[in-house]
Design an enzyme around this catalytic site. Structure first.
Site, PDB file in Angstrom:
ATOM      1  N   CYS A 381      -2.362   1.150   0.522  1.00 18.26           N
ATOM      2  CA  CYS A 381      -3.263   0.028   0.228  1.00 18.26           C
ATOM      3  C   CYS A 381      -3.235  -0.279  -1.276  1.00 18.26           C
ATOM      4  O   CYS A 381      -2.280  -0.875  -1.766  1.00 18.26           O
ATOM      5  CB  CYS A 381      -4.672   0.321   0.730  1.00 18.26           C
ATOM      6  SG  CYS A 381      -5.719  -1.164   0.824  1.00 18.26           S
ATOM      7  N   HIS A 505      -3.214   1.279   6.290  1.00 17.64           N
ATOM      8  CA  HIS A 505      -3.749   2.644   6.173  1.00 17.64           C
ATOM      9  C   HIS A 505      -3.237   3.499   7.331  1.00 17.64           C
ATOM     10  O   HIS A 505      -3.920   3.651   8.350  1.00 17.64           O
ATOM     11  CB  HIS A 505      -5.283   2.623   6.192  1.00 17.64           C
ATOM     12  CG  HIS A 505      -5.914   2.110   4.948  1.00 17.64           C
ATOM     13  ND1 HIS A 505      -6.327   2.941   3.929  1.00 17.64           N
ATOM     14  CD2 HIS A 505      -6.207   0.847   4.554  1.00 17.64           C
ATOM     15  CE1 HIS A 505      -6.850   2.205   2.951  1.00 17.64           C
ATOM     16  NE2 HIS A 505      -6.788   0.932   3.305  1.00 17.64           N
ATOM     17  N   GLU A 507      -3.187   6.563   7.670  1.00 19.60           N
ATOM     18  CA  GLU A 507      -3.985   7.786   7.884  1.00 19.60           C
ATOM     19  C   GLU A 507      -4.989   7.633   9.022  1.00 19.60           C
ATOM     20  O   GLU A 507      -5.420   8.623   9.620  1.00 19.60           O
ATOM     21  CB  GLU A 507      -4.719   8.190   6.594  1.00 19.60           C
ATOM     22  CG  GLU A 507      -5.859   7.293   6.156  1.00 19.60           C
ATOM     23  CD  GLU A 507      -5.429   6.148   5.242  1.00 19.60           C
ATOM     24  OE1 GLU A 507      -6.282   5.629   4.494  1.00 19.60           O
ATOM     25  OE2 GLU A 507      -4.239   5.771   5.296  1.00 19.60           O
TER      26      GLU A 507
END
Length: 527
Positions: A381, A505, A507
């Site tokens: 990001c 993102h 994750e």
């Protein structure tokens, strides 16, 4: 109708209600049940989207674009289900919805009150979240006795009456402190906490006793007697080396059997999935050696600000067989002069998301060090935007290149505001949720995913400025991912080593048994 399991906490906060709820969800899913999870948060914010990471930790984003509590990340990682907008409810959202209905005349002139209007709103949210599930696990945030959580407790008390106690289960997670000076475990805090819970009309069916050490049998029996629950309904929850051991620990104490018995769920367990989980835990313990990764961020004083990234690195470490040690680096401390000393003992640099100007120059210096010294770099990001800014300054010699977020007067805004975001107020106004990304062949991104089209979650307001696209590519910046129509740049790379920035993102979708591909390849590059 779904069965409901409500998880509350007592004595102190931070006991692991979320991990307990998530672990139970994993066990029930192993029985072939469709499980969903939900977090009820008492704070008055509409959602955690505008809350400081120093106070609240990370904001977890769902596929449908909801900004939620970080506990939803635990839920998704354990039960491996994508949650959504009904999975997190705050007091702010409840009152917002109730007052909006009142202004619209939906209550037909009634006097609007906590009971029934606020509690009905909470119950509606709980029911909507579980409408397609066999079991809905609902965690109530905060600690019993907090003033702000009372409407939520009243709502779940009412809901238990409405759906029937045979369809509802209450689990209370309590601290059982160990006093080292006298070598004693103390059950009194748990007794008082249960008494407080009963004062609002809720009697726990299961008590999860949280302690760093295993609680002796006599203490469990004492809790059973004084709190009026069966002995097999007092469950030890001791501190484990890995949080992914918790489902196995609870299963060894037959917690899932007790839950199914009390809810009248048929015991048709297939523990093949739990066997796979057990093998994963064995893999965790078989890791040897250590690899140090620098995480350069603005909010490193509270590690929960980057919780999903830390967990994703751990997931990837299970694949590469090395323990990951994170070196927490405050971006304010990094300059071109300090970078060599800071990163000398690090195998790779990861630069996560964030907002605001503070610490940005240190992030740019970190990225420059990684690129020029060929240290594996993974920007997420803001980390992707930093990679673009650093490349523009260092390679294109656009010395004042920047993001319009950080400098509205810069001559070269290589990162700029999305046109449809100009003039909007803060709060839920970003590009949020899952979006497709077209992957360029022969890139690091394609090597990681092995696909031409991927879907990942976003949380940002600014984008790569296409006015500089041709100039950047001509100078050697690789555009490795774009929106399907090619209009938005989603990933950038440098060709000669592992140096990648992604606008999304990854994750948020990493799982312990399904690690995020980019995290795995990042660690492999670091090794």
């Amino acid at each position: 109708m779904a069965k409901f399991i409500f998880v509350t906490g007592g004595v102190v906060s931070g006991l692991g209600k979320g991990i307990t709820a998530a672990s139970l969800g994993r066990l029930l899913k192993c029985r072939g049940l469709k499980v969903t999870s939900q977090k009820l948060d008492p704070y008055m914010n509409i959602d955690p989207g505008t809350m400081s990471p120093f106070q609240h930790g990370e904001v977890f984003v769902t596929d449908d674009g909801a900004e939620t509590d970080l506990d939803l990340g635990h839920y998704e990682r354990f039960i491996d289900e994508n949650l959504g907008k009904y999975s997190n409810l705050t007091s702010g959202r409840v009152y917002w919805n109730v007052l909006t209905k009142e202004r619209n005349g939906d209550y037909l002139g009634q006097t609007v009150q906590i009971i029934p209007h606020v509690t009905n709103e909470i119950k509606d949210f709980v029911l909507k979240n579980a409408q397609d599930a066999d079991v809905g696990i609902v965690e109530v945030g905060g600690t019993i006795g907090d003033i702000e959580s009372q409407p939520f407790l009243e709502a779940i008390r009412q809901l238990a009456l409405e759906v029937g106690r045979r369809n509802c289960l209450f689990i209370h997670v309590c601290l059982v402190p160990y006093i080292s000076g006298s070598d004693e475990f103390k059950s009194k805090p748990t007794q008082h906490s249960v008494k407080e819970l009963m004062s609002v009309g809720i009697h726990p069916d299961i008590i999860v006793a949280r302690c760093d050490k295993e609680i002796p049998e006599e203490i469990r029996k004492k809790i059973s007697l004084f709190c009026n629950v069966s002995p097999d309904c007092v469950i030890n929850n001791t501190t484990c080396k890995s949080l992914y051991e918790v489902p196995l620990m609870l299963h060894e104490q037959n917690m899932d059997d007790v839950v199914c018995r009390d809810l009248g769920i048929e015991k048709k367990a297939d523990y093949s999935n739990l066997s796979e989980w057990s093998k994963m835990v064995e893999t965790i313990h078989e890791r040897s050696g250590e690899i140090q990764i620098a995480l350069v961020g603005k909010y490193v004083k509270l590690h929960d600000s980057y919780l999903s990234i830390v967990e994703s690195l751990n997931h990837a470490s299970f694949v590469v067989g090395k323990n990951v040690k994170i070196k927490w680096v405050d971006s304010d401390s990094v300059t071109d002069e300090t970078a060599p000393d800071i990163f000398a003992d690090c195998a790779g640099i990861i630069l996560p998301g964030g907002f605001g100007q503070r610490g940005v120059e240190g992030m740019i210096a970190s990225c420059r060090y990684a690129r020029t010294h060929k240290v594996p770099y993974f920007g997420i990001c803001l980390g992707m935007q930093i990679a673009v800014i650093e490349f523009a300054r260092s390679v294109l010699k656009l010395v004042d290149a920047n993001s319009h977020e950080f400098d509205e007067t810069c001559e070269h805004p290589v990162i700029d505001l999305m046109k449809n975001q100009e003039g909007v107020i803060m709060g839920g106004t970003m590009r949020l949720g899952s979006y497709p990304c077209k992957v360029t062949a022969g890139t690091i991104l394609e090597g990681a995913y092995g696909k031409a089209l991927i879907n990942e979650r976003h949380r940002h307001r600014y984008e790569f400025n296409n006015d500089y696209r041709e100039q950047m590519q001509a100078a050697g910046l690789v555009i490795s991912g774009t929106s399907p129509d090619g209009s938005l740049v989603e990933a950038v790379e440098v060709e000669d080593h592992f140096h990648i920035g992604v606008q999304f993102h990854p994750e948020f979708k990493s799982r312990p048994n399904k690690p995020g591909p980019l995290f795995v390849d990042f660690l492999k590059a670091c090794l």
